[in-house]
Write a protein that holds these residues in place. Structure first.
Motif, mmCIF file in Angstrom:
data_model
loop_
_atom_site.group_PDB
_atom_site.id
_atom_site.type_symbol
_atom_site.label_atom_id
_atom_site.label_comp_id
_atom_site.label_asym_id
_atom_site.label_seq_id
_atom_site.Cartn_x
_atom_site.Cartn_y
_atom_site.Cartn_z
ATOM 1 N N VAL A 231 -35.466 -1.193 -6.628
ATOM 2 C CA VAL A 231 -36.859 -0.814 -6.376
ATOM 3 C C VAL A 231 -37.784 -1.408 -7.437
ATOM 4 C CG1 VAL A 231 -38.499 1.089 -6.079
ATOM 5 C CG2 VAL A 231 -36.144 1.326 -5.253
ATOM 6 N N ARG A 232 -37.525 -1.068 -8.691
ATOM 7 C CA ARG A 232 -38.417 -1.538 -9.757
ATOM 8 C C ARG A 232 -38.470 -3.063 -9.814
ATOM 9 N NH1 ARG A 232 -37.441 -1.738 -15.590
ATOM 10 N NH2 ARG A 232 -39.422 -1.776 -16.692
ATOM 11 N N ALA A 233 -37.316 -3.722 -9.661
ATOM 12 C CA ALA A 233 -37.302 -5.185 -9.686
ATOM 13 C C ALA A 233 -38.120 -5.772 -8.541
ATOM 14 C CB ALA A 233 -35.861 -5.694 -9.619
ATOM 15 N N HIS A 234 -38.095 -5.124 -7.386
ATOM 16 C CA HIS A 234 -38.898 -5.585 -6.249
ATOM 17 C C HIS A 234 -40.394 -5.472 -6.564
ATOM 18 C CE1 HIS A 234 -35.885 -5.622 -2.729
ATOM 19 N NE2 HIS A 234 -35.173 -5.491 -3.847
ATOM 20 N N ILE A 235 -40.762 -4.364 -7.177
ATOM 21 C CA ILE A 235 -42.180 -4.145 -7.491
ATOM 22 C C ILE A 235 -42.668 -5.182 -8.499
ATOM 23 C CG2 ILE A 235 -43.823 -2.547 -8.538
ATOM 24 C CD1 ILE A 235 -42.022 -0.258 -7.467
ATOM 25 N N ILE A 236 -41.890 -5.405 -9.545
ATOM 26 C CA ILE A 236 -42.275 -6.386 -10.562
ATOM 27 C C ILE A 236 -42.437 -7.767 -9.931
ATOM 28 C CG2 ILE A 236 -41.427 -7.644 -12.589
ATOM 29 C CD1 ILE A 236 -40.107 -4.979 -13.470
ATOM 30 N N THR A 237 -41.484 -8.154 -9.093
ATOM 31 C CA THR A 237 -41.517 -9.479 -8.487
ATOM 32 C C THR A 237 -42.705 -9.643 -7.554
ATOM 33 O OG1 THR A 237 -39.105 -9.587 -8.650
ATOM 34 C CG2 THR A 237 -40.174 -11.144 -7.149
ATOM 35 N N SER A 238 -42.962 -8.659 -6.730
ATOM 36 C CA SER A 238 -44.097 -8.750 -5.814
ATOM 37 C C SER A 238 -45.416 -8.793 -6.575
ATOM 38 C CB SER A 238 -44.093 -7.575 -4.840
ATOM 39 O OG SER A 238 -43.001 -7.676 -3.947
ATOM 40 N N ARG A 239 -45.532 -7.943 -7.579
ATOM 41 C CA ARG A 239 -46.788 -7.928 -8.344
ATOM 42 C C ARG A 239 -47.088 -9.280 -8.971
ATOM 43 N NH1 ARG A 239 -50.360 -9.247 -10.561
ATOM 44 N NH2 ARG A 239 -51.779 -8.211 -12.031
ATOM 45 N N LEU A 240 -46.071 -9.957 -9.478
ATOM 46 C CA LEU A 240 -46.291 -11.199 -10.202
ATOM 47 C C LEU A 240 -46.295 -12.436 -9.301
ATOM 48 C CD1 LEU A 240 -44.166 -10.400 -13.364
ATOM 49 C CD2 LEU A 240 -46.662 -10.335 -13.128
ATOM 50 N N ALA A 241 -45.638 -12.363 -8.151
ATOM 51 C CA ALA A 241 -45.586 -13.524 -7.251
ATOM 52 C C ALA A 241 -46.660 -13.518 -6.181
ATOM 53 C CB ALA A 241 -44.207 -13.612 -6.593
ATOM 54 N N LEU A 242 -47.150 -12.352 -5.813
ATOM 55 C CA LEU A 242 -48.134 -12.296 -4.727
ATOM 56 C C LEU A 242 -49.442 -13.025 -5.025
ATOM 57 C CD1 LEU A 242 -47.635 -8.720 -3.219
ATOM 58 C CD2 LEU A 242 -47.183 -10.928 -2.140
ATOM 59 N N PRO A 243 -49.934 -13.056 -6.264
ATOM 60 C CA PRO A 243 -51.160 -13.827 -6.494
ATOM 61 C C PRO A 243 -51.047 -15.292 -6.060
ATOM 62 C CG PRO A 243 -50.781 -12.375 -8.344
ATOM 63 C CD PRO A 243 -49.560 -12.285 -7.472
ATOM 64 N N LEU A 244 -49.853 -15.872 -6.213
ATOM 65 C CA LEU A 244 -49.650 -17.245 -5.756
ATOM 66 C C LEU A 244 -49.455 -17.291 -4.250
ATOM 67 C CD1 LEU A 244 -49.357 -20.209 -6.522
ATOM 68 C CD2 LEU A 244 -46.931 -19.783 -7.007
ATOM 69 N N LEU A 245 -48.754 -16.311 -3.699
ATOM 70 C CA LEU A 245 -48.520 -16.279 -2.250
ATOM 71 C C LEU A 245 -49.820 -16.150 -1.470
ATOM 72 C CD1 LEU A 245 -45.988 -16.012 -0.195
ATOM 73 C CD2 LEU A 245 -46.713 -13.638 -0.041
ATOM 74 N N VAL A 246 -50.759 -15.340 -1.955
ATOM 75 C CA VAL A 246 -51.987 -15.080 -1.187
ATOM 76 C C VAL A 246 -53.049 -16.157 -1.404
ATOM 77 C CG1 VAL A 246 -51.575 -12.596 -1.275
ATOM 78 C CG2 VAL A 246 -53.071 -13.645 -2.985
ATOM 79 N N ARG A 247 -52.722 -17.145 -2.201
ATOM 80 C CA ARG A 247 -53.691 -18.212 -2.432
ATOM 81 C C ARG A 247 -53.994 -18.976 -1.143
ATOM 82 N NH1 ARG A 247 -52.592 -21.630 -7.778
ATOM 83 N NH2 ARG A 247 -52.817 -19.506 -8.627
ATOM 84 N N ARG A 248 -53.035 -19.010 -0.231
ATOM 85 C CA ARG A 248 -53.217 -19.641 1.078
ATOM 86 C C ARG A 248 -52.962 -18.605 2.174
ATOM 87 N NH1 ARG A 248 -52.029 -25.452 1.353
ATOM 88 N NH2 ARG A 248 -51.893 -26.315 -0.759
ATOM 89 N N PRO A 249 -53.713 -18.614 3.248
ATOM 90 C CA PRO A 249 -53.424 -17.709 4.373
ATOM 91 C C PRO A 249 -52.055 -18.019 4.964
ATOM 92 C CG PRO A 249 -55.612 -18.697 4.571
ATOM 93 C CD PRO A 249 -54.905 -19.446 3.492
ATOM 94 N N GLY A 250 -51.429 -17.014 5.527
ATOM 95 C CA GLY A 250 -50.171 -17.224 6.226
ATOM 96 C C GLY A 250 -48.932 -16.919 5.426
ATOM 97 N N GLY A 251 -49.069 -16.453 4.180
ATOM 98 C CA GLY A 251 -47.905 -16.154 3.361
ATOM 99 C C GLY A 251 -47.035 -15.057 3.956
ATOM 100 N N LEU A 252 -45.727 -15.153 3.697
ATOM 101 C CA LEU A 252 -44.770 -14.183 4.237
ATOM 102 C C LEU A 252 -43.978 -13.547 3.109
ATOM 103 C CD1 LEU A 252 -43.144 -12.887 6.606
ATOM 104 C CD2 LEU A 252 -41.656 -14.910 6.528
#
Length: 323
Positions: free
Chosen positions: A151-172
């Motif tokens: 759980v915690r590892a998932h949260i850390i990863t999403s928090r830090l990787a999502l800024p790059l993922l959302v830079r373009r529409p269509g991220g999964l």
């Protein structure tokens, strides 16, 4: 002519790609043409607490690149694989360490400038599962470690990787777990395991709501009864003779190879209309019905239905009727 590399040019991060579903997902993303960053704690130099030294992220990266070459054609001798030909890049990382995760994301940004697919397959807690103790009897340190890993590892990863993922529409974003929202309504038999495997389903629901505002999609995805390397070892079988394990556990008859859930991921990632699944929990068997892919043996095992109706519900039907 069929497009053998529908994800050519896409950049993916598979967090937790050392073995099992994570490795298979990384390989199939590479086969589909994606450049895949694979992370994990076991390398050729060090072994994680899971203790399986023969499965490393370097090997996973090599398998990704080999699948990409086989699908998209080889490069000239000495020439690096081009983005889009299916390339694996191994990056050691403990996803409980925010600085290590930040370094992974920074590298992807520096080398690729984008991130299109984030797969949170972080786990490694099989050795901590305790189905024999009530919460008041369970080892607290082991239980909290399980929550850290799943759980915690998932949260850390999403928090830090999502800024790059959302830079373009269509991220999964794909949260890999065990079970769906429907099947996890029943107690999983262990307080800490139940929390650990239900949390990613809620994460996908919550992040689906947030990503929808920027054109992204989040789902949770579960395999069925997965024939991972650890599971095959547990039953004393190989992928070639896995059916011998049915004598020890009859429900093993519904099991599936890691390739099945990997094909589910690629089918979803390749679907331009995948946003219709945003915020939902999906299964390999359910997506096989949606997209028509099969497991390596040509079957389509529906473990979710089998477990609900036969293993739990007591219906007198064979596993073959669910394949």
């Amino acid at each position: 002519m069929e497009n053998t590399q529908p994800l050519a040019g896409r950049i993916a991060l598979v967090a937790g790609a050392t073995r099992g579903a994570g490795r298979a997902m990384a390989v199939e993303l590479g086969r589909a043409g994606a450049t895949v960053y694979v992370t994990g704690r076991t390398t050729r130099q060090q072994v994680s607490e899971v203790g399986r030294a023969t499965e490393t992220i370097e090997e996973t990266a090599e398998l990704v690149s080999a699948a990409g070459r086989a699908s998209g054609g080889p490069q000239a001798p000495g020439q690096a694989a081009a983005v889009g030909s299916g390339t694996g890049i191994a990056v050691p990382a403990d996803h409980l360490d925010p600085e290590r995760v930040r370094a992974v994301v920074d590298r992807i940004e520096r080398e690729q400038g984008r991130l299109d697919i984030l797969v949170n397959d972080l786990w490694g807690g099989e050795h901590l599962i305790d189905f024999d103790s009530k919460l008041w009897e369970a080892d607290l340190d082991q239980g909290l470690r399980m929550l850290d890993l799943g759980v915690r590892a998932h949260i850390i990863t999403s928090r830090l990787a999502l800024p790059l993922l959302v830079r373009r529409p269509g991220g999964l974003l794909v949260e890999v777990t065990d079970g769906t929202a429907e099947s996890n309504r029943a107690y999983r038999g262990s307080f800490f395991y139940d929390l650990t495997k239900t949390a990613p389903i809620r994460m996908a629901l919550a992040l689906g709501a947030e990503l929808a505002e920027v054109g992204g999609t989040a789902v949770s995805l579960t395999p069925g009864f997965l024939r991972s390397e650890q599971m095959l070892d547990h039953f004393g079988v190989t992928e070639e003779n896995w059916r011998d394990g049915i004598a020890k556990e009859p429900h093993f008859a519904i099991s599936e190879s890691p390739l099945f859930v990997a094909r589910a991921l690629v089918a979803l990632a390749s679907d331009p209309d995948r946003a219709r699944f945003n915020g939902t929990s999906l299964s390999s068997g359910g997506l096989a019905k949606e997209y028509g892919f099969t497991d390596a043996d040509g079957s389509r095992p529906d473990a979710e239905a089998y477990i609900a109706e036969v293993a739990v519900g007591g219906v007198d039907r064979s596993a073959e009727e669910y394949r």
